[in-house]
Scaffold this motif. Structure first.
Motif, short mmCIF file in Angstrom:
data_model
loop_
_atom_site.label_atom_id
_atom_site.label_comp_id
_atom_site.label_asym_id
_atom_site.label_seq_id
_atom_site.Cartn_x
_atom_site.Cartn_y
_atom_site.Cartn_z
N ASP A 1 30.68 45.35 37.33
CA ASP A 1 30.80 45.04 36.21
C ASP A 1 32.46 44.51 35.96
N GLU A 2 33.40 45.12 36.65
CA GLU A 2 34.74 44.86 36.32
C GLU A 2 35.57 43.85 37.39
N GLU B 1 27.58 55.06 40.83
CA GLU B 1 28.66 54.55 39.86
C GLU B 1 29.55 53.63 40.22
N THR C 1 30.30 49.98 38.67
CA THR C 1 31.81 49.69 38.11
C THR C 1 32.30 48.44 38.75
#
Length: 233
Positions: A154-155, A147, A151
């Motif tokens: 993605d960020e 996770e 993340t």
């Protein structure tokens, strides 16, 4: 870089290894025995992890290996596109993080780098012991580790290169164990001739000269080519 050698920060190394472990890991099998709490995937063998990390940290050696694949794959042009993206840029210099050559080739102690990942429950470590000696190190990632890796990608657009590069290295090494990867890397003379405990030197100019030769070589008929975004497998 007081000694003239570029070094990653502990945070940069931890992020790189988390992305590499989550990309290279496979699902646990019955042969793994007891699975650490929360673990969903594993990289088996320190040697394999070190060799994968080497190709991430040395873009010119990765490009050279992709050219080997190009010559074996009946001139699949998408491979040269990947090579050109690396060698026609400053990537080999900007992204290179030197590793020392030890007995089994490129090596860097992992415990200190992995410590924050283990502390936060993103990665677990275990050992397969055979007759009171360690036969294999295993590096597990947890659901939380996956996770966090997803993340970050993605960020944090700045980490996109690491995500793409770890995926490419994993595709290139699909099905190969640490010993096989070690033998492939030792085929490069500059790597093999590096004295023990010395940093493995770059091969950027040799790789660029080889790319020029391959570009000038007449194309041979081949099966329909794939695009640069397709998998290597």
């Amino acid at each position: 870089m007081a000694d003239g050698v570029r070094k990653a920060s502990r945070w940069q190394s931890a992020v790189r290894l988390l992305l590499l472990i989550t990309a290279a890991g496979s699902a646990p099998s019955d042969e793994d025995g007891e699975v650490p709490a929360g673990a969903i995937g594993v990289v088996r063998g320190q040697l394999r992890l070190q060799k994968l990390d080497f190709w991430v940290r040395y873009p010119d050696y990765l490009a050279n290996e992709l050219m080997n694949e190009y010559e074996k794959a009946l001139d699949e042009p998408y491979l040269l596109v990947l090579v050109a993206q690396i060698l026609d840029s400053e990537e080999p210099d900007l992204r290179r993080l030197p590793m020392l050559r030890h007995r089994f080739g490129a090596f860097e102690p992992l415990d200190d780098v992995l410590a924050p990942l283990v502390e936060k429950g993103l990665v677990r470590k275990s050992q397969l012991v055979n007759r009171e000696r360690v036969a294999e190190h295993r590096y597990w990632f947890t659901a939380r580790g996956q996770e966090v890796a997803d993340t970050m990608l993605d960020e944090a657009p700045s980490l996109g290169w690491y995500g793409e590069r770890t995926q490419l290295v994993v595709q290139l090494s699909d099905g190969l164990g640490g010993e096989q990867l070690k033998r492939r890397q030792y085929l490069v003379r500059d790597y093999a001739d590096t004295p023990w405990n010395s940093h493995i030197p770059p091969i950027t100019e040799q790789a660029r000269a080889r790319l020029t030769q391959l570009r000038e070589r007449p194309r041979t008929p081949s099966t329909p080519s794939r695009s640069a975004g397709d998998d290597l497998s």
